[in-house]
Design an enzyme around this catalytic site. Structure first.
Site, PDB file in Angstrom:
ATOM      1  N   SER A   3     -15.061  21.511  24.683  1.00  0.00           N
ATOM      2  CA  SER A   3     -15.257  21.020  23.740  1.00  0.00           C
ATOM      3  C   SER A   3     -17.030  20.962  23.212  1.00  0.00           C
ATOM      4  O   SER A   3     -17.193  20.066  22.036  1.00  0.00           O
ATOM      5  CB  SER A   3     -15.038  19.344  23.570  1.00  0.00           C
ATOM      6  OG  SER A   3     -15.711  18.992  24.750  1.00  0.00           O
ATOM      7  N   GLU A   4     -17.677  22.063  23.726  1.00  0.00           N
ATOM      8  CA  GLU A   4     -18.811  22.359  22.937  1.00  0.00           C
ATOM      9  C   GLU A   4     -19.196  22.241  21.733  1.00  0.00           C
ATOM     10  O   GLU A   4     -19.619  21.375  20.789  1.00  0.00           O
ATOM     11  CB  GLU A   4     -19.456  23.517  24.176  1.00  0.00           C
ATOM     12  CG  GLU A   4     -19.493  22.909  25.667  1.00  0.00           C
ATOM     13  CD  GLU A   4     -18.414  23.428  26.118  1.00  0.00           C
ATOM     14  OE1 GLU A   4     -18.613  22.642  27.206  1.00  0.00           O
ATOM     15  OE2 GLU A   4     -17.360  23.637  26.043  1.00  0.00           O
ATOM     16  N   VAL A   5     -18.083  22.553  20.765  1.00  0.00           N
ATOM     17  CA  VAL A   5     -18.761  23.391  19.328  1.00  0.00           C
ATOM     18  C   VAL A   5     -18.430  21.757  18.696  1.00  0.00           C
ATOM     19  O   VAL A   5     -18.924  22.049  17.855  1.00  0.00           O
ATOM     20  CB  VAL A   5     -17.724  24.592  18.615  1.00  0.00           C
ATOM     21  CG1 VAL A   5     -17.693  25.293  19.280  1.00  0.00           C
ATOM     22  CG2 VAL A   5     -15.590  23.541  19.165  1.00  0.00           C
TER      23      VAL A   5
END
Length: 261
Positions: free
Chosen positions: A133-135
């Protein structure tokens, strides 16, 4: 309490990420302790196999909140050094000379997905959840990306890297992130079956077979060190960029980044 507990049961080394109160999230101590434990296991000729798991309800929920807060205010150079330590952990696990089994007992997010991908065999409880989920923070899964792509393929990685979506154990099985899914109450039995299979192989042959597979897949530890250095520089740059600072600040303060307002 140590961030990582290393115990031996016969010829099997068990690595327990032991921060259940924060869902075994990554911080400096966990990264350092896990790296030291892996190095110790690698040098121990009596160890035939390794099982990696998390204490409590989760496998590893990614980055620790306090650790992220420190990185958000750190310099690009400090962020790069921090990312290189995480990259070394992933690289050492990927190329560990013993067979490795990920016992995925619950949620695996961000770096937790990286650990699963770096293990030779992964079995997950049916209720486990996964995400890259980094974005959503204005970042990318930089240092874990080579290992995740090697596990699930480029096509699947492109989707998951850019959507940041949460997916379940069945989907993780379908894309190859985990090899098997079982009910939680059968997880230990499933791991024991895998260890039984591993116990029937010659240790030298297994070490060579692992290196053969990695080499035929285009991965060597020397080559990956160069890739890891570049990816550590990338995530460091993004963490101090305007969008990265916006995303991290919104997450840490329970708000919304500007691209959602």
């Amino acid at each position: 309490m140590p961030a990582v507990e290393l115990t031996r049961r016969g010829t099997v080394a068990h690595l327990l990420m032991n921060r259940p109160e924060v869902h075994n999230a990554f911080d400096d101590a966990l990264i350092a302790d896990l790296t030291v434990a892996i190095d110790e296991i690698d040098a121990d000729p009596t160890v035939r196999a390794v099982v990696l798991t998390g204490a409590g309800a989760s496998f590893s929920a990614g980055a620790d909140l306090h650790w992220m807060r420190g990185m958000a205010s750190a310099s690009e150079a400090d962020n790069r050094a921090d990312s290189e330590r995480l990259a070394r952990l992933m690289r050492r696990l990927q190329f560990l000379s013993k067979p490795t089994v990920a016992r995925v007992n619950g949620a695996a997010f961000g770096g937790g997905v990286g650990l699963v991908a770096c293990c030779d065999i992964a079995v997950a409880a049916e209720g486990a959840k996964f995400a890259l989920s980094e974005v959503k923070l204005g970042l990318v899964p930089a240092v874990i990306s080579p290992y995740v792509i090697a596990a699930i393929g480029l096509r699947q990685a492109r989707r998951l890297f850019i959507t940041g979506e949460i997916f379940g154990a069945a989907a993780a099985h379908t894309i190859g992130l985990v090899h098997d899914t079982v009910p939680m109450e059968e997880l230990d039995s499933a791991v024991e079956r895998i260890l039984g299979l591993l116990g029937k192989g010659g240790p030298v042959a297994q070490r060579e077979a692992k290196q053969l597979a990695l080499g035929m897949g285009g991965m060597t530890e020397t080559a990956m060190e160069k890739v890891d250095t570049a990816n550590a520089a990338l995530i460091a740059r993004l963490r101090v960029s305007p969008e990265g600072q916006d995303g991290l600040s919104a997450f840490l303060n329970k708000g919304l980044p500007t691209w959602l307002t």
